[in-house]
Design a protein around this motif. Structure first.
Motif, PDB file in Angstrom:
ATOM      1  N   TRP A 144       0.840  -1.203   0.000  1.00 16.95           N
ATOM      2  CA  TRP A 144       0.000   0.000   0.000  1.00 16.95           C
ATOM      3  C   TRP A 144       0.877   1.255   0.000  1.00 16.95           C
ATOM      4  O   TRP A 144       0.612   2.223  -0.699  1.00 16.95           O
ATOM      5  CB  TRP A 144      -0.934  -0.003   1.212  1.00 16.95           C
ATOM      6  CG  TRP A 144      -2.048   1.007   1.116  1.00 16.95           C
ATOM      7  CD1 TRP A 144      -1.983   2.336   1.396  1.00 16.95           C
ATOM      8  CD2 TRP A 144      -3.385   0.749   0.687  1.00 16.95           C
ATOM      9  NE1 TRP A 144      -3.196   2.942   1.181  1.00 16.95           N
ATOM     10  CE2 TRP A 144      -4.086   1.996   0.750  1.00 16.95           C
ATOM     11  CE3 TRP A 144      -4.087  -0.388   0.276  1.00 16.95           C
ATOM     12  CZ2 TRP A 144      -5.436   2.108   0.411  1.00 16.95           C
ATOM     13  CZ3 TRP A 144      -5.432  -0.266  -0.049  1.00 16.95           C
ATOM     14  CH2 TRP A 144      -6.090   0.965   0.009  1.00 16.95           C
ATOM     15  N   ARG A 152       2.942   5.853  -2.417  1.00 12.11           N
ATOM     16  CA  ARG A 152       1.819   5.054  -1.954  1.00 12.11           C
ATOM     17  C   ARG A 152       0.710   5.060  -3.003  1.00 12.11           C
ATOM     18  O   ARG A 152       0.666   5.937  -3.861  1.00 12.11           O
ATOM     19  CB  ARG A 152       1.271   5.615  -0.636  1.00 12.11           C
ATOM     20  CG  ARG A 152       0.682   7.015  -0.760  1.00 12.11           C
ATOM     21  CD  ARG A 152       0.109   7.481   0.566  1.00 12.11           C
ATOM     22  NE  ARG A 152      -0.382   8.846   0.508  1.00 12.11           N
ATOM     23  CZ  ARG A 152      -0.904   9.487   1.555  1.00 12.11           C
ATOM     24  NH1 ARG A 152      -0.992   8.879   2.719  1.00 12.11           N
ATOM     25  NH2 ARG A 152      -1.325  10.729   1.436  1.00 12.11           N
ATOM     26  N   GLY A 156      -8.163   3.388  -2.460  1.00  5.85           N
ATOM     27  CA  GLY A 156      -8.535   2.049  -2.913  1.00  5.85           C
ATOM     28  C   GLY A 156      -9.554   2.052  -4.030  1.00  5.85           C
ATOM     29  O   GLY A 156     -10.107   0.994  -4.364  1.00  5.85           O
ATOM     30  N   VAL A 169      -2.281  -7.330   0.616  1.00  2.00           N
ATOM     31  CA  VAL A 169      -1.728  -5.993   0.804  1.00  2.00           C
ATOM     32  C   VAL A 169      -0.701  -5.987   1.928  1.00  2.00           C
ATOM     33  O   VAL A 169      -1.023  -6.267   3.090  1.00  2.00           O
ATOM     34  CB  VAL A 169      -2.854  -4.981   1.139  1.00  2.00           C
ATOM     35  CG1 VAL A 169      -2.273  -3.575   1.278  1.00  2.00           C
ATOM     36  CG2 VAL A 169      -3.950  -5.018   0.086  1.00  2.00           C
ATOM     37  N   ALA A 171       0.876  -3.713   4.167  1.00  2.00           N
ATOM     38  CA  ALA A 171       0.527  -2.349   4.602  1.00  2.00           C
ATOM     39  C   ALA A 171       1.402  -1.867   5.740  1.00  2.00           C
ATOM     40  O   ALA A 171       1.011  -0.958   6.482  1.00  2.00           O
ATOM     41  CB  ALA A 171      -0.941  -2.307   5.020  1.00  2.00           C
ATOM     42  N   ILE A 175      -0.284   1.390   7.606  1.00  2.00           N
ATOM     43  CA  ILE A 175      -1.258   1.157   8.670  1.00  2.00           C
ATOM     44  C   ILE A 175      -1.074   2.194   9.783  1.00  2.00           C
ATOM     45  O   ILE A 175       0.042   2.634  10.051  1.00  2.00           O
ATOM     46  CB  ILE A 175      -1.099  -0.280   9.222  1.00  2.00           C
ATOM     47  CG1 ILE A 175      -2.397  -0.808   9.818  1.00  2.00           C
ATOM     48  CG2 ILE A 175       0.050  -0.365  10.193  1.00  2.00           C
ATOM     49  CD1 ILE A 175      -3.357  -1.362   8.832  1.00  2.00           C
ATOM     50  N   LEU A 180      -7.196   2.782   5.016  1.00  2.00           N
ATOM     51  CA  LEU A 180      -7.377   1.582   4.214  1.00  2.00           C
ATOM     52  C   LEU A 180      -8.869   1.303   4.072  1.00  2.00           C
ATOM     53  O   LEU A 180      -9.611   1.362   5.061  1.00  2.00           O
ATOM     54  CB  LEU A 180      -6.702   0.372   4.860  1.00  2.00           C
ATOM     55  CG  LEU A 180      -5.243   0.090   4.490  1.00  2.00           C
ATOM     56  CD1 LEU A 180      -4.337   1.222   4.945  1.00  2.00           C
ATOM     57  CD2 LEU A 180      -4.792  -1.236   5.066  1.00  2.00           C
ATOM     58  N   ASP A 181      -9.300   1.015   2.860  1.00  2.00           N
ATOM     59  CA  ASP A 181     -10.692   0.660   2.610  1.00  2.00           C
ATOM     60  C   ASP A 181     -10.802  -0.853   2.751  1.00  2.00           C
ATOM     61  O   ASP A 181     -10.343  -1.612   1.893  1.00  2.00           O
ATOM     62  CB  ASP A 181     -11.088   1.116   1.204  1.00  2.00           C
ATOM     63  CG  ASP A 181     -12.562   0.899   0.909  1.00  2.00           C
ATOM     64  OD1 ASP A 181     -13.218   0.111   1.634  1.00  2.00           O
ATOM     65  OD2 ASP A 181     -13.071   1.520  -0.048  1.00  2.00           O
ATOM     66  N   TRP A 182     -11.406  -1.303   3.845  1.00  3.05           N
ATOM     67  CA  TRP A 182     -11.433  -2.735   4.129  1.00  3.05           C
ATOM     68  C   TRP A 182     -12.204  -3.520   3.082  1.00  3.05           C
ATOM     69  O   TRP A 182     -11.926  -4.705   2.865  1.00  3.05           O
ATOM     70  CB  TRP A 182     -11.993  -2.983   5.528  1.00  3.05           C
ATOM     71  CG  TRP A 182     -11.092  -2.443   6.592  1.00  3.05           C
ATOM     72  CD1 TRP A 182     -11.274  -1.318   7.337  1.00  3.05           C
ATOM     73  CD2 TRP A 182      -9.821  -2.981   6.992  1.00  3.05           C
ATOM     74  NE1 TRP A 182     -10.200  -1.119   8.175  1.00  3.05           N
ATOM     75  CE2 TRP A 182      -9.302  -2.120   7.990  1.00  3.05           C
ATOM     76  CE3 TRP A 182      -9.083  -4.097   6.607  1.00  3.05           C
ATOM     77  CZ2 TRP A 182      -8.079  -2.353   8.607  1.00  3.05           C
ATOM     78  CZ3 TRP A 182      -7.860  -4.328   7.221  1.00  3.05           C
ATOM     79  CH2 TRP A 182      -7.369  -3.463   8.205  1.00  3.05           C
ATOM     80  N   THR A 185      -9.742  -4.921   0.513  1.00  3.20           N
ATOM     81  CA  THR A 185      -8.618  -5.763   0.942  1.00  3.20           C
ATOM     82  C   THR A 185      -9.105  -7.138   1.390  1.00  3.20           C
ATOM     83  O   THR A 185     -10.170  -7.270   1.991  1.00  3.20           O
ATOM     84  CB  THR A 185      -7.859  -5.109   2.111  1.00  3.20           C
ATOM     85  OG1 THR A 185      -8.706  -5.049   3.259  1.00  3.20           O
ATOM     86  CG2 THR A 185      -7.396  -3.705   1.746  1.00  3.20           C
ATOM     87  N   VAL A 188      -4.323  -8.191   4.816  1.00  2.00           N
ATOM     88  CA  VAL A 188      -3.538  -7.015   5.201  1.00  2.00           C
ATOM     89  C   VAL A 188      -2.536  -7.470   6.255  1.00  2.00           C
ATOM     90  O   VAL A 188      -2.901  -8.164   7.208  1.00  2.00           O
ATOM     91  CB  VAL A 188      -4.434  -5.892   5.763  1.00  2.00           C
ATOM     92  CG1 VAL A 188      -3.580  -4.771   6.362  1.00  2.00           C
ATOM     93  CG2 VAL A 188      -5.351  -5.331   4.684  1.00  2.00           C
TER      94      VAL A 188
END
Length: 391
Positions: A144, A152, A156, A169, A171, A175, A180-182, A185, A188
């Motif tokens: 990411w 970066r 997302g 990912v 990350a 993080i 982060l758009d869950w 993903t 992670v």
């Protein structure tokens, strides 16, 4: 030429390393006084401490309730390798690489897992690959945030919700600093020695329901080392995600992570951490704008990291030098700052272009970055003075 005068103000904390990163402000070893030591991590109390780390991680990051969060051995590398070795091979793979760690995942997938159907989408340091070329009918592997290039992904939005393959990912330097758009993903991973400044050796693995379904329906053709085994008798080994680690963890490191999470909560949680990283990076970005001898390695402002800011020297006199002399110039600049005790470990990563890399994650103070910038100018000017005297 006359050597420039040194600045008088110094960073209170000169630790700008990109990993392990600076401890939280105010940290002392006393923070670990209540660590669960000399006892089994499999005891009721030990498992409770590990479970607490998982529960507080989920709450801090806003991980969906149907995702699994587990603590893995081997830092981010161990967590991500476990995912690669356990999940890949069911379908073709697209691997994105624009910096050292992404290139490392390419090597693992192509040369060690030896998958046949692999597409590698690469870009030079400072840029992203063309994200429009990614095929989401395949599994997709990427970092990411490119820790060693300061580049970066902007968000997302380029990842479809209805993808057929999984997204894996790395990350680790994104993080706790970047959103982060869950929904985008499936795997992670990160190490808590990055943005929160925790101690190393442990990684965190987060799995979506889609990743779990893959684990339970697909068995890789290769043998899996014990440290990578996420499945038991055909089902996800759920105990890993309840605090029963695969091997013995360091409870001292766990205590340090809990302390870092408590500090993060005290500064506003995830939004507070992201705001601190943005403000820190902003100090350097503003300095770069007014400084002619340096530029951000990341070309597109939308893809510039707010944690690992990578810089390149663009002074014409330095660029006129042979490549090895340019690298030597930067190395001396970094050593000069280290010797003064005002900036430690800010040379670029060994595989990256010669330059500087300054960590601006949440555990760094903006006031220290502000104090650092005159020293960067001083070290550069001192190098130029020496360069001039050699001619």
């Amino acid at each position: 030429m006359t050597m420039p005068q040194k600045p008088t103000r110094r960073p209170a904390n000169p630790r700008f390393s990109s990993g392990p990163c600076s401890k939280r402000p105010g940290w002392t070893p006393d923070a670990l006084a209540e660590a669960f030591l000399g006892r089994s991590h499999r005891s009721k109390e030990g498992k409770a401490r590990l479970k607490e780390a998982i529960v507080r991680t989920r709450a801090m990051l806003g991980v969906p309730g149907n995702f699994y969060v587990g603590i893995m051995p081997g830092s981010d590398t161990g967590a991500f390798e476990a995912a690669l070795w356990s999940l890949l091979g069911a379908r073709g793979v697209d691997v994105l690489a624009w910096e050292s760690f992404g290139k490392g995942w390419v090597t693992d997938i192509v040369k060690h897992l030896k998958l046949d159907d692999v597409r590698v989408l690469e870009a030079d340091y400072g840029a992203l690959p063309d994200l429009d070329l990614v095929d989401f009918t395949r599994d997709v592997v990427f970092t990411w945030n490119g820790t060693t290039s300061g580049v970066r992904v902007p968000d997302g939005n380029w990842i479809p919700d209805d993808r057929e393959g999984l997204t894996l990912v790395d990350a680790t330097s994104a993080i706790f600093a970047q959103p982060l758009d869950w929904a985008k993903t499936d795997v992670v991973t990160y190490s808590w020695q990055k943005v929160l400044g925790g101690e190393g050796a442990h990684g965190v693995l987060i799995l979506s329901p889609r990743a779990v379904a893959r684990l339970e329906s697909y068995m890789p053709a290769w043998p899996l080392p014990k440290l990578f085994r996420l499945v038991k008798k055909g089902n996800l080994d759920a105990a890993i995600f309840e605090g029963e680690t695969i091997n013995t963890p360091s409870m001292l490191c766990v205590e340090d992570y809990l302390d870092a999470l408590a500090w993060a909560e005290s500064v506003g949680g995830l939004s507070g951490l992201m705001a601190r990283a943005d403000a820190n990076a902003g100090v350097l970005f503003d300095w770069i704008e007014r400084t002619p001898w340096v530029e951000n390695l990341a070309v597109d402002p939308a893809t510039r990291s707010n944690t690992s800011v990578c810089l390149k020297v663009v002074d014409p006199d330095v660029l006129a030098l042979p490549a090895d002399a340019q690298a030597a110039f930067v190395k001396v600049l970094v050593a000069r700052l280290d010797a003064e005790g005002v900036a430690f470990d800010i040379g670029s990563y060994r595989d990256a272009p010669a330059g500087l890399r300054v960590w601006t994650g949440a555990t760094v103070e903006a006031t220290d970055l502000d104090a650092l910038t005159p020293w960067l100018d001083w070290a550069f000017a001192a190098g130029k003075a020496e360069l001039g005297s050699q001619r």
